[in-house]
Enzyme design. Sequence first.
Site, PDB file in Angstrom:
ATOM      1  N   LYS A  41      45.702  38.176  48.059  1.00  0.00           N
ATOM      2  CA  LYS A  41      45.383  38.495  49.458  1.00  0.00           C
ATOM      3  C   LYS A  41      45.450  37.223  50.309  1.00  0.00           C
ATOM      4  CE  LYS A  41      40.473  38.046  48.370  1.00  0.00           C
ATOM      5  NZ  LYS A  41      39.283  38.769  47.916  1.00  0.00           N
ATOM      6  N   TYR A 263      38.041  11.601  70.265  1.00  0.00           N
ATOM      7  CA  TYR A 263      37.246  12.286  71.295  1.00  0.00           C
ATOM      8  C   TYR A 263      35.763  12.040  71.118  1.00  0.00           C
ATOM      9  CZ  TYR A 263      41.424  14.908  72.627  1.00  0.00           C
ATOM     10  OH  TYR A 263      42.671  15.269  73.065  1.00  0.00           O
TER      11      TYR A 263
HETATM   12  C1  LIG Z   1      38.909  38.241  46.658  1.00  0.00           C
HETATM   13  C2  LIG Z   1      38.514  39.126  45.546  1.00  0.00           C
HETATM   14  C3  LIG Z   1      38.672  38.702  44.213  1.00  0.00           C
HETATM   15  C4  LIG Z   1      39.081  37.296  43.837  1.00  0.00           C
HETATM   16  O1  LIG Z   1      37.956  36.447  43.953  1.00  0.00           O
HETATM   17  P1  LIG Z   1      37.967  34.910  43.488  1.00  0.00           P
HETATM   18  O2  LIG Z   1      36.551  34.498  43.597  1.00  0.00           O
HETATM   19  O3  LIG Z   1      38.857  34.189  44.429  1.00  0.00           O
HETATM   20  O4  LIG Z   1      38.473  34.881  42.086  1.00  0.00           O
HETATM   21  C5  LIG Z   1      38.412  39.627  43.225  1.00  0.00           C
HETATM   22  N1  LIG Z   1      37.983  40.886  43.511  1.00  0.00           N
HETATM   23  C6  LIG Z   1      37.796  41.298  44.774  1.00  0.00           C
HETATM   24  C7  LIG Z   1      37.314  42.687  45.024  1.00  0.00           C
HETATM   25  C8  LIG Z   1      38.039  40.438  45.830  1.00  0.00           C
HETATM   26  O5  LIG Z   1      37.829  40.847  47.087  1.00  0.00           O
END
Ligand SMILES: *Cc1c(COP(=O)(O)O)cnc(C)c1O
Length: 368
Positions: A41, A263
């Site tokens: 994702k 800044y």
């Molecule tokens: C994002 C996500 C993962 C992966 O999590 P990590 O901590 O990056 O390994 C797994 N399961 C679900 C449902 C997620 O939303």
Amino acid sequence: MSVSVAASPPRAWAEVDLSALRHNLGVAREACGCHLMPVVKAGAYGHGLEEIARALEGEGIEFFGVANVGEARRIRHAGVKTRIYLLGATWSEERAEIVAQDWTPCLSSINEALHFNELAADAGVRLKVHISVDTGMGRGGFVAADLPGHMAELESLEHLIIEGLGSHLPSADEDREFTLAQFAKFESVLAELGGERFQWRHLSSSAGLLGYDNHACNLVRPGLLLYGVSPLPGFQERLRTVMSLKSRITLVRTLPAGHGVSYGRDYITDRPTKVATIGIGYGDGYTRHLSNKGTEVWIRGQRCPLLGRVSMDQIMVDVTALPEVAEGDEVELFGAHIPVAEIAKKAGTIPWEIFTGITPRVTRVHRS
Ligand SMILES: *Cc1c(COP(=O)(O)O)cnc(C)c1O
């Protein structure tokens, strides 16, 4: 005649080491002995969705985990055939496409299930789905105590094939006791429903798969660890760095004592200071929260302190200790020498957010 405009060489880029990615996948596989659903994702956590999906496709994985149909589409357009799993509840407008493409949703409610069943009936297909059960995350799924009461209705939906049961751990890297209780709850839900009816049983993201006994499961959903960061202490040395965020020095000058830098003039030189200006800033995702936190960058084999505030496109660092430093020198903002976890901590956030905050202006350079 078309006029061609030479692409500007990137001021900031992220090198992505695909062999390190595959190494980390192997670590995930060995750590728990489960089948794998790499989570890709948010553009594979900023590493480049298509490239990461292509790099992992042939590695014996079962699913890619994505957040929405836009990401699922991009994987398909990249020619990747691996099954796609949608990690959260689906938006009703997304569902017809999910059915048509045979992507796999996880169901959190009877309404979702009824809608998918209807769409699958219209399409003349049976859709494989997973049931999501909420064992403590509070974000989606059937509340664990309620699920058994819904199972008969779910199973009566003839155009759905219930092939999996999944849940999610909110505190696997913070609260061992709670997490162990969640594993126990997941197991008792499986026992009550008859675990063998689910081809896929999955609970763990990175922390859950590294730090716990996953014998109740046969599938895990690692994200962060694939990208080279362990959410738990004690596993980091097994992983290889995948992303290095880099830039170059655009200017080197010596400022006199008493001269402000950036800044707000938060930093005032206390001696003549050799200052390098570097072509990266918060517009690239090098967050402004790194200002005045003791942040360092890596130049010519040494750590150099960031001076003053991060601006949109540029930062300044103290390179007084580097006699040979020159314009054009490469700078590592994070990577093999400056861990992204260190940067996240200084910025008051987590590595997930640093990775996904790297903006499109930063060219991703993939090496196999
Ligand atoms: C994002 C996500 C993962 C992966 O999590 P990590 O901590 O990056 O390994 C797994 N399961 C679900 C449902 C997620 O939303």
